[in-house]
Write a protein that holds these residues in place. Structure first.
Motif, PDB file in Angstrom:
ATOM      1  N   MET A  14       0.839  -1.201   0.000  1.00 56.31           N
ATOM      2  CA  MET A  14       0.000   0.000   0.000  1.00 56.31           C
ATOM      3  C   MET A  14       0.869   1.244   0.000  1.00 56.31           C
ATOM      4  O   MET A  14       1.937   1.264   0.601  1.00 56.31           O
ATOM      5  CB  MET A  14      -0.902   0.037   1.237  1.00 56.31           C
ATOM      6  CG  MET A  14      -2.050  -0.898   1.197  1.00 56.31           C
ATOM      7  SD  MET A  14      -3.013  -0.673   2.708  1.00 56.31           S
ATOM      8  CE  MET A  14      -4.300  -1.853   2.413  1.00 56.31           C
ATOM      9  N   GLU A  15       0.387   2.274  -0.662  1.00 55.02           N
ATOM     10  CA  GLU A  15       1.110   3.537  -0.675  1.00 55.02           C
ATOM     11  C   GLU A  15       0.694   4.447   0.471  1.00 55.02           C
ATOM     12  O   GLU A  15       1.444   5.323   0.869  1.00 55.02           O
ATOM     13  CB  GLU A  15       0.899   4.251  -2.005  1.00 55.02           C
ATOM     14  CG  GLU A  15       1.571   3.533  -3.151  1.00 55.02           C
ATOM     15  CD  GLU A  15       1.446   4.290  -4.458  1.00 55.02           C
ATOM     16  OE1 GLU A  15       1.138   5.491  -4.433  1.00 55.02           O
ATOM     17  OE2 GLU A  15       1.658   3.662  -5.494  1.00 55.02           O
ATOM     18  N   LYS A  16      -0.503   4.228   1.013  1.00 56.79           N
ATOM     19  CA  LYS A  16      -0.962   5.103   2.090  1.00 56.79           C
ATOM     20  C   LYS A  16      -0.204   4.803   3.379  1.00 56.79           C
ATOM     21  O   LYS A  16       0.195   3.668   3.635  1.00 56.79           O
ATOM     22  CB  LYS A  16      -2.468   4.981   2.292  1.00 56.79           C
ATOM     23  CG  LYS A  16      -2.977   3.609   2.667  1.00 56.79           C
ATOM     24  CD  LYS A  16      -4.488   3.611   2.728  1.00 56.79           C
ATOM     25  CE  LYS A  16      -5.023   2.257   3.138  1.00 56.79           C
ATOM     26  NZ  LYS A  16      -6.476   2.268   3.241  1.00 56.79           N
ATOM     27  N   GLU A  17       0.012   5.847   4.164  1.00 57.19           N
ATOM     28  CA  GLU A  17       0.792   5.723   5.398  1.00 57.19           C
ATOM     29  C   GLU A  17      -0.045   5.323   6.603  1.00 57.19           C
ATOM     30  O   GLU A  17       0.490   4.863   7.599  1.00 57.19           O
ATOM     31  CB  GLU A  17       1.526   7.030   5.690  1.00 57.19           C
ATOM     32  CG  GLU A  17       2.686   7.273   4.742  1.00 57.19           C
ATOM     33  CD  GLU A  17       3.737   6.168   4.794  1.00 57.19           C
ATOM     34  OE1 GLU A  17       4.114   5.738   5.905  1.00 57.19           O
ATOM     35  OE2 GLU A  17       4.153   5.731   3.720  1.00 57.19           O
ATOM     36  N   LYS A  54      -6.889   6.052  13.101  1.00 54.45           N
ATOM     37  CA  LYS A  54      -6.011   5.616  12.019  1.00 54.45           C
ATOM     38  C   LYS A  54      -4.800   4.934  12.636  1.00 54.45           C
ATOM     39  O   LYS A  54      -4.318   5.321  13.696  1.00 54.45           O
ATOM     40  CB  LYS A  54      -5.544   6.801  11.163  1.00 54.45           C
ATOM     41  CG  LYS A  54      -6.663   7.458  10.381  1.00 54.45           C
ATOM     42  CD  LYS A  54      -7.161   6.537   9.309  1.00 54.45           C
ATOM     43  CE  LYS A  54      -8.220   7.181   8.443  1.00 54.45           C
ATOM     44  NZ  LYS A  54      -8.660   6.327   7.377  1.00 54.45           N
ATOM     45  N   ARG A  57       0.970   2.661   9.237  1.00 57.02           N
ATOM     46  CA  ARG A  57       1.248   1.410   8.537  1.00 57.02           C
ATOM     47  C   ARG A  57       2.558   0.763   8.988  1.00 57.02           C
ATOM     48  O   ARG A  57       2.608  -0.434   9.264  1.00 57.02           O
ATOM     49  CB  ARG A  57       1.287   1.667   7.023  1.00 57.02           C
ATOM     50  CG  ARG A  57       1.447   0.417   6.193  1.00 57.02           C
ATOM     51  CD  ARG A  57       1.321   0.727   4.715  1.00 57.02           C
ATOM     52  NE  ARG A  57       2.288   1.695   4.261  1.00 57.02           N
ATOM     53  CZ  ARG A  57       3.487   1.374   3.772  1.00 57.02           C
ATOM     54  NH1 ARG A  57       3.848   0.122   3.672  1.00 57.02           N
ATOM     55  NH2 ARG A  57       4.315   2.312   3.385  1.00 57.02           N
TER      56      ARG A  57
END
Length: 70
Positions: A14-17, A54, A57
């Motif tokens: 995944m690119e999201k942090e 949240k 990652r």
């Protein structure tokens, strides 16, 4: 509607942090109610942004790989 299963490899790519609670629950195989109930005792960092939780990652992946809290 069936939930999409997410693997550790999917999270690594995944690119999201930040991950959603749903992402983390899918990987851990737990219900979101269980995660929220134990939110202060989890061995990985959680950030609350407004009303939304949240999960960073990288610390979550490190926990999955080593079993240790960062």
């Amino acid at each position: 509607m069936k939930k999409k299963s997410i693997s550790v490899e999917d999270i690594e790519n995944m690119e999201k942090e930040f991950l959603s609670v749903e992402d983390v629950c899918n990987v851990l195989g737990m219900n979101h109610h269980t995660l929220y109930r134990n939110i202060n005792d989890l061995p990985f960092a959680i950030t609350k942004i407004g009303r939304v939780y949240k999960i960073p990652r990288r610390p979550f992946l490190n926990y999955l790989k080593t079993g240790k809290k960062e």
